[in-house]
Scaffold this active site. Structure first.
Site, PDB file in Angstrom:
ATOM      1  N   ILE A  12       0.842  -1.210   0.000  1.00  0.00           N
ATOM      2  CA  ILE A  12       0.000   0.000   0.000  1.00  0.00           C
ATOM      3  C   ILE A  12       0.875   1.257   0.000  1.00  0.00           C
ATOM      4  CG2 ILE A  12      -1.956   1.168   1.075  1.00  0.00           C
ATOM      5  CD1 ILE A  12      -2.625  -1.456   2.501  1.00  0.00           C
ATOM      6  N   THR A 125      -5.996  -0.737  10.692  1.00  0.00           N
ATOM      7  CA  THR A 125      -6.749  -1.786  10.005  1.00  0.00           C
ATOM      8  C   THR A 125      -8.095  -2.045  10.678  1.00  0.00           C
ATOM      9  OG1 THR A 125      -6.745  -4.178   9.594  1.00  0.00           O
ATOM     10  CG2 THR A 125      -5.346  -3.422  11.377  1.00  0.00           C
ATOM     11  N   ASP A 126      -9.040  -2.528   9.892  1.00  0.00           N
ATOM     12  CA  ASP A 126     -10.349  -2.894  10.475  1.00  0.00           C
ATOM     13  C   ASP A 126     -10.224  -4.108  11.402  1.00  0.00           C
ATOM     14  OD1 ASP A 126      -9.917  -4.886   8.559  1.00  0.00           O
ATOM     15  OD2 ASP A 126     -11.845  -4.629   7.549  1.00  0.00           O
ATOM     16  N   GLU A 127      -9.083  -4.815  11.323  1.00  0.00           N
ATOM     17  CA  GLU A 127      -8.929  -6.010  12.176  1.00  0.00           C
ATOM     18  C   GLU A 127      -8.884  -5.665  13.661  1.00  0.00           C
ATOM     19  OE1 GLU A 127      -6.355  -9.159  11.069  1.00  0.00           O
ATOM     20  OE2 GLU A 127      -6.634  -8.821   8.938  1.00  0.00           O
ATOM     21  N   TYR A 153      -1.203 -10.207  15.209  1.00  0.00           N
ATOM     22  CA  TYR A 153      -1.113  -9.058  14.291  1.00  0.00           C
ATOM     23  C   TYR A 153      -2.112  -7.971  14.686  1.00  0.00           C
ATOM     24  CZ  TYR A 153      -2.338  -6.166  10.264  1.00  0.00           C
ATOM     25  OH  TYR A 153      -2.639  -5.093   9.462  1.00  0.00           O
ATOM     26  N   LYS A 157      -1.535  -4.097  16.108  1.00  0.00           N
ATOM     27  CA  LYS A 157      -2.033  -2.887  15.439  1.00  0.00           C
ATOM     28  C   LYS A 157      -2.938  -2.089  16.388  1.00  0.00           C
ATOM     29  CE  LYS A 157      -1.561  -1.752  11.652  1.00  0.00           C
ATOM     30  NZ  LYS A 157      -0.501  -0.896  11.012  1.00  0.00           N
ATOM     31  N   ASN A 182      -9.714  -4.913   3.775  1.00  0.00           N
ATOM     32  CA  ASN A 182      -8.721  -5.600   2.932  1.00  0.00           C
ATOM     33  C   ASN A 182      -8.496  -4.882   1.612  1.00  0.00           C
ATOM     34  OD1 ASN A 182      -9.719  -7.723   4.824  1.00  0.00           O
ATOM     35  ND2 ASN A 182      -8.284  -8.978   3.652  1.00  0.00           N
ATOM     36  N   ASN A 183      -7.239  -4.593   1.324  1.00  0.00           N
ATOM     37  CA  ASN A 183      -6.867  -3.981   0.045  1.00  0.00           C
ATOM     38  C   ASN A 183      -6.472  -5.050  -0.969  1.00  0.00           C
ATOM     39  OD1 ASN A 183      -5.338  -0.748   0.608  1.00  0.00           O
ATOM     40  ND2 ASN A 183      -6.901  -1.740   1.823  1.00  0.00           N
ATOM     41  N   ASP A 275      -8.169 -24.774   8.830  1.00  0.00           N
ATOM     42  CA  ASP A 275      -8.494 -23.363   9.032  1.00  0.00           C
ATOM     43  C   ASP A 275      -7.376 -22.621   9.762  1.00  0.00           C
ATOM     44  OD1 ASP A 275     -10.037 -21.149   8.800  1.00  0.00           O
ATOM     45  OD2 ASP A 275     -11.704 -21.866  10.034  1.00  0.00           O
TER      46      ASP A 275
HETATM   47  P1  NAD Z   1       3.337  -4.926   3.383  1.00  0.00           P
HETATM   48  O1  NAD Z   1       3.706  -6.065   4.264  1.00  0.00           O
HETATM   49  O2  NAD Z   1       3.148  -5.150   1.925  1.00  0.00           O
HETATM   50  O3  NAD Z   1       4.440  -3.764   3.522  1.00  0.00           O
HETATM   51  C1  NAD Z   1       5.023  -3.427   4.753  1.00  0.00           C
HETATM   52  C2  NAD Z   1       6.306  -2.660   4.455  1.00  0.00           C
HETATM   53  O4  NAD Z   1       6.869  -2.244   5.709  1.00  0.00           O
HETATM   54  C3  NAD Z   1       7.377  -3.507   3.762  1.00  0.00           C
HETATM   55  O5  NAD Z   1       7.933  -2.786   2.681  1.00  0.00           O
HETATM   56  C4  NAD Z   1       8.425  -3.749   4.845  1.00  0.00           C
HETATM   57  O6  NAD Z   1       9.741  -3.881   4.345  1.00  0.00           O
HETATM   58  C5  NAD Z   1       8.264  -2.488   5.688  1.00  0.00           C
HETATM   59  N1  NAD Z   1       8.722  -2.675   7.065  1.00  0.00           N
HETATM   60  C6  NAD Z   1       8.473  -3.716   7.891  1.00  0.00           C
HETATM   61  N2  NAD Z   1       9.090  -3.546   9.072  1.00  0.00           N
HETATM   62  C7  NAD Z   1       9.732  -2.341   8.990  1.00  0.00           C
HETATM   63  C8  NAD Z   1      10.532  -1.593   9.902  1.00  0.00           C
HETATM   64  N3  NAD Z   1      10.802  -2.047  11.123  1.00  0.00           N
HETATM   65  N4  NAD Z   1      11.000  -0.403   9.501  1.00  0.00           N
HETATM   66  C9  NAD Z   1      10.758   0.083   8.252  1.00  0.00           C
HETATM   67  N5  NAD Z   1      10.021  -0.609   7.359  1.00  0.00           N
HETATM   68  C10 NAD Z   1       9.502  -1.794   7.721  1.00  0.00           C
HETATM   69  O7  NAD Z   1       2.050  -4.296   4.044  1.00  0.00           O
HETATM   70  P2  NAD Z   1       0.803  -3.551   3.367  1.00  0.00           P
HETATM   71  O8  NAD Z   1      -0.212  -4.555   3.010  1.00  0.00           O
HETATM   72  O9  NAD Z   1       1.301  -2.592   2.358  1.00  0.00           O
HETATM   73  O10 NAD Z   1       0.260  -2.756   4.635  1.00  0.00           O
HETATM   74  C11 NAD Z   1       0.751  -1.455   4.940  1.00  0.00           C
HETATM   75  C12 NAD Z   1       0.053  -0.950   6.193  1.00  0.00           C
HETATM   76  O11 NAD Z   1      -1.350  -0.923   5.989  1.00  0.00           O
HETATM   77  C13 NAD Z   1       0.298  -1.830   7.428  1.00  0.00           C
HETATM   78  O12 NAD Z   1       0.454  -0.983   8.534  1.00  0.00           O
HETATM   79  C14 NAD Z   1      -0.982  -2.645   7.545  1.00  0.00           C
HETATM   80  O13 NAD Z   1      -1.234  -2.968   8.882  1.00  0.00           O
HETATM   81  C15 NAD Z   1      -2.006  -1.665   7.011  1.00  0.00           C
HETATM   82  N6  NAD Z   1      -3.197  -2.246   6.367  1.00  0.00           N
HETATM   83  C16 NAD Z   1      -3.064  -3.184   5.390  1.00  0.00           C
HETATM   84  C17 NAD Z   1      -4.204  -3.662   4.763  1.00  0.00           C
HETATM   85  C18 NAD Z   1      -4.121  -4.686   3.658  1.00  0.00           C
HETATM   86  O14 NAD Z   1      -5.153  -5.181   3.224  1.00  0.00           O
HETATM   87  N7  NAD Z   1      -2.955  -5.022   3.145  1.00  0.00           N
HETATM   88  C19 NAD Z   1      -5.462  -3.179   5.132  1.00  0.00           C
HETATM   89  C20 NAD Z   1      -5.553  -2.212   6.148  1.00  0.00           C
HETATM   90  C21 NAD Z   1      -4.399  -1.751   6.745  1.00  0.00           C
HETATM   91  O1  DAU Z   2      -8.636  -6.333   6.945  1.00  0.00           O
HETATM   92  C1  DAU Z   2      -7.404  -5.739   6.730  1.00  0.00           C
HETATM   93  C2  DAU Z   2      -6.306  -6.775   6.792  1.00  0.00           C
HETATM   94  O2  DAU Z   2      -6.393  -7.544   5.601  1.00  0.00           O
HETATM   95  C3  DAU Z   2      -4.931  -6.148   6.926  1.00  0.00           C
HETATM   96  O3  DAU Z   2      -4.852  -5.489   8.175  1.00  0.00           O
HETATM   97  C4  DAU Z   2      -3.826  -7.213   6.835  1.00  0.00           C
HETATM   98  O4  DAU Z   2      -2.552  -6.598   6.845  1.00  0.00           O
HETATM   99  C5  DAU Z   2      -4.007  -7.962   5.531  1.00  0.00           C
HETATM  100  O5  DAU Z   2      -3.047  -8.991   5.422  1.00  0.00           O
HETATM  101  C6  DAU Z   2      -5.415  -8.544   5.428  1.00  0.00           C
HETATM  102  O6  DAU Z   2      -5.598  -9.595   6.411  1.00  0.00           O
HETATM  103  P1  DAU Z   2      -6.381 -10.953   6.055  1.00  0.00           P
HETATM  104  O7  DAU Z   2      -5.973 -11.987   7.016  1.00  0.00           O
HETATM  105  O8  DAU Z   2      -7.841 -10.683   5.882  1.00  0.00           O
HETATM  106  O9  DAU Z   2      -5.766 -11.215   4.571  1.00  0.00           O
HETATM  107  P2  DAU Z   2      -5.243 -12.550   3.856  1.00  0.00           P
HETATM  108  O10 DAU Z   2      -5.008 -12.199   2.431  1.00  0.00           O
HETATM  109  O11 DAU Z   2      -4.147 -13.191   4.620  1.00  0.00           O
HETATM  110  O12 DAU Z   2      -6.502 -13.514   3.947  1.00  0.00           O
HETATM  111  C7  DAU Z   2      -7.756 -13.122   3.404  1.00  0.00           C
HETATM  112  C8  DAU Z   2      -8.746 -14.243   3.714  1.00  0.00           C
HETATM  113  O13 DAU Z   2      -8.385 -15.395   2.950  1.00  0.00           O
HETATM  114  C9  DAU Z   2      -8.741 -14.683   5.159  1.00  0.00           C
HETATM  115  O14 DAU Z   2     -10.060 -15.028   5.536  1.00  0.00           O
HETATM  116  C10 DAU Z   2      -7.851 -15.929   5.166  1.00  0.00           C
HETATM  117  C11 DAU Z   2      -8.101 -16.525   3.788  1.00  0.00           C
HETATM  118  N1  DAU Z   2      -6.972 -17.225   3.178  1.00  0.00           N
HETATM  119  C12 DAU Z   2      -5.759 -16.611   3.128  1.00  0.00           C
HETATM  120  C13 DAU Z   2      -4.666 -17.233   2.556  1.00  0.00           C
HETATM  121  C14 DAU Z   2      -3.325 -16.548   2.523  1.00  0.00           C
HETATM  122  C15 DAU Z   2      -7.154 -18.490   2.621  1.00  0.00           C
HETATM  123  O15 DAU Z   2      -8.268 -19.040   2.643  1.00  0.00           O
HETATM  124  N2  DAU Z   2      -6.080 -19.109   2.033  1.00  0.00           N
HETATM  125  C16 DAU Z   2      -4.837 -18.548   1.997  1.00  0.00           C
HETATM  126  O16 DAU Z   2      -3.893 -19.168   1.480  1.00  0.00           O
END
Ligand code: NAD
Ligand code: DAU
Length: 339
Positions: A12, A125-127, A153, A157, A182-183, A275
């Site tokens: 992101i 995050t919504d989590e 996790y 957060k 979730n993005n 699961d």
């Molecule tokens: P990501 O895991 O793709 O990226 C995380 C980045 O942070 C990586 O580039 C990693 O190298 C860097 N990082 C990790 N530890 C570090 C440290 N100690 N110092 C500096 N950099 C460090 O994660 P993402 O999916 O891009 O998520 C970004 C943020 O958004 C996170 O805070 C996550 O909790 C939040 N978020 C993610 C989602 C989602 O769906 N992916 C949804 C809501 C919120």
């Molecule tokens: O809601 C926001 C969160 O969304 C962020 O804060 C987290 O950083 C991000 O990783 C994401 O968390 P989830 O656990 O929802 O995402 P993930 O892609 O890991 O899993 C999405 C759903 O799919 C979850 O219900 C678990 C399921 N899953 C995941 C994987 C990796 C599977 O069924 N099989 C899989 O292999």
């Protein structure tokens, strides 16, 4: 305006950097990233030569590094994306989640106080709200829904959010927090559901679906999240939390089947596996506050976004194949050490 983006070599954060450099031609963006397994510098390749952009390898938990950085750069705004972000990894080993997500946030908050930043924004995050039951589809996460976490996790957060709010109340640090669903989209690391399924389906590998696949996530195209953060850091009220989500709820099984359909691959690839421990059932955001206050609304439907995402993964095979082979981790050494 000078903005520090932490974790900008991740999914992101990188999309946010692209959005900001495109939108504000006179802003300076500095990205720091520790380049953990989730950080990939090739993602930022196209902006490395941009005069308004600077990348520095560094860790948010390194207090001396952070203080020096703040002293040198005098940032106006901090946007903290840096985190350990994968729930499954937090179940395997929680420690690094507490270090990065909680202590790293504290280091940034302290530096933000010391150097009087105008805004500290925490990407949450919504989590943090835990989960909702499947049989009450009229329930949604509101900003005042109690914090009730499930995984290490989400607990890390939520802890960070509480700390951010404490710095507002106690030290009057001008903070905002966004809690997004979730993005999905370009540069999503292929350990997460959508890119994992796309990459594995393209290789005709089996597709692991946890439990029964009935769990629901509220999917938001990453660009819409970036626009929401842009609006919050410019016009959001200090001290406030904003929920971000687009009413795009899908079961995991629906998501997997949609991808298979788009790729013309058979559903026989699906493999139900054990699961996830403590698996949250349903996430669903009510975005009324950000819509009413800041005029934010999602612009991309799931149907459109998933097509765009699949197209991106088809056109950028090298990006994710390098990750699967581990090659991307040599990129920093090859391109930057000794430069
Ligand atoms: P990501 O895991 O793709 O990226 C995380 C980045 O942070 C990586 O580039 C990693 O190298 C860097 N990082 C990790 N530890 C570090 C440290 N100690 N110092 C500096 N950099 C460090 O994660 P993402 O999916 O891009 O998520 C970004 C943020 O958004 C996170 O805070 C996550 O909790 C939040 N978020 C993610 C989602 C989602 O769906 N992916 C949804 C809501 C919120
Ligand atoms: O809601 C926001 C969160 O969304 C962020 O804060 C987290 O950083 C991000 O990783 C994401 O968390 P989830 O656990 O929802 O995402 P993930 O892609 O890991 O899993 C999405 C759903 O799919 C979850 O219900 C678990 C399921 N899953 C995941 C994987 C990796 C599977 O069924 N099989 C899989 O292999």
């Amino acid at each position: 305006m000078k903005i520090l983006v932490t974790g900008g070599a991740g999914f992101i954060g990188s999309n946010f950097i692209f959005h900001m450099l495109d939108t504000y031609k006179d802003y300076k963006i500095v990205c720091i990233d520790a380049l953990t397994y989730a950080g990939n510098l090739t993602t930022l390749q196209n902006v490395m030569d941009n005069q308004n952009f600077k990348f520095i390898k560094g860790d948010i938990t390194d207090r001396d590094f952070i203080n020096q950085l703040f002293e040198d750069e005098m940032f106006d705004i901090i946007v903290n994306f840096a985190a350990e972000s994968h729930v499954d990894r937090s179940i395997e080993d929680p420690s690094i989640f507490l270090k990065t997500n909680v202590l790293g946030t504290q280091v940034l908050l302290d530096a933000s106080r010391k150097y009087n930043v105008k805004r500290y924004h925490q990407v949450s995050t919504d989590e943090v709200y835990g989960d909702l039951p499947l049989d009450q589809p009229n329930l949604f996460f509101m900003e005042d829904t109690p914090i009730h976490t499930s995984s290490p996790y989400s607990a890390s957060k939520a802890s960070a959010d509480l700390l951010v709010q404490a710095y507002y109340r106690t030290f009057k640090l001008p903070i905002t927090i966004s809690r997004c669903s979730n993005n999905y989209g370009p540069y999503h690391f292929p350990e997460k559901l959508i890119p994992l399924i796309i990459s594995r389906a393209l290789n005709d590998e089996n597709l692991p679906v946890y439990g029964t696949g009935e769990n629901v996530r509220d999917w938001l195209y990453v660009e819409d999240h970036c626009i929401a953060i842009d609006k919050i850091i410019h016009n959001g009220r200090v001290g406030e939390v904003y929920n971000v989500g687009g009413h795009n709820e899908r079961t995991n099984l629906e998501v997997v089947k949609t991808i298979l359909h788009e790729l013309d691959k058979p559903e026989t690839l699906i493999k139900f596996v054990t699961d996830r421990a403590g698996h949250d059932m349903r996430y669903a955001i009510d975005p009324t506050k950000i819509t009413n206050e800041l005029g934010w609304e999602p612009t991309t439907t799931f149907e459109e976004g998933i097509k765009r995402t699949i197209k991106w993964y088809l056109e950028n095979k090298e990006w994710w194949e390098d990750i699967l082979s581990g090659d991307y981790q040599n990129y920093y050494e090859k391109m930057y050490v000794g430069r």
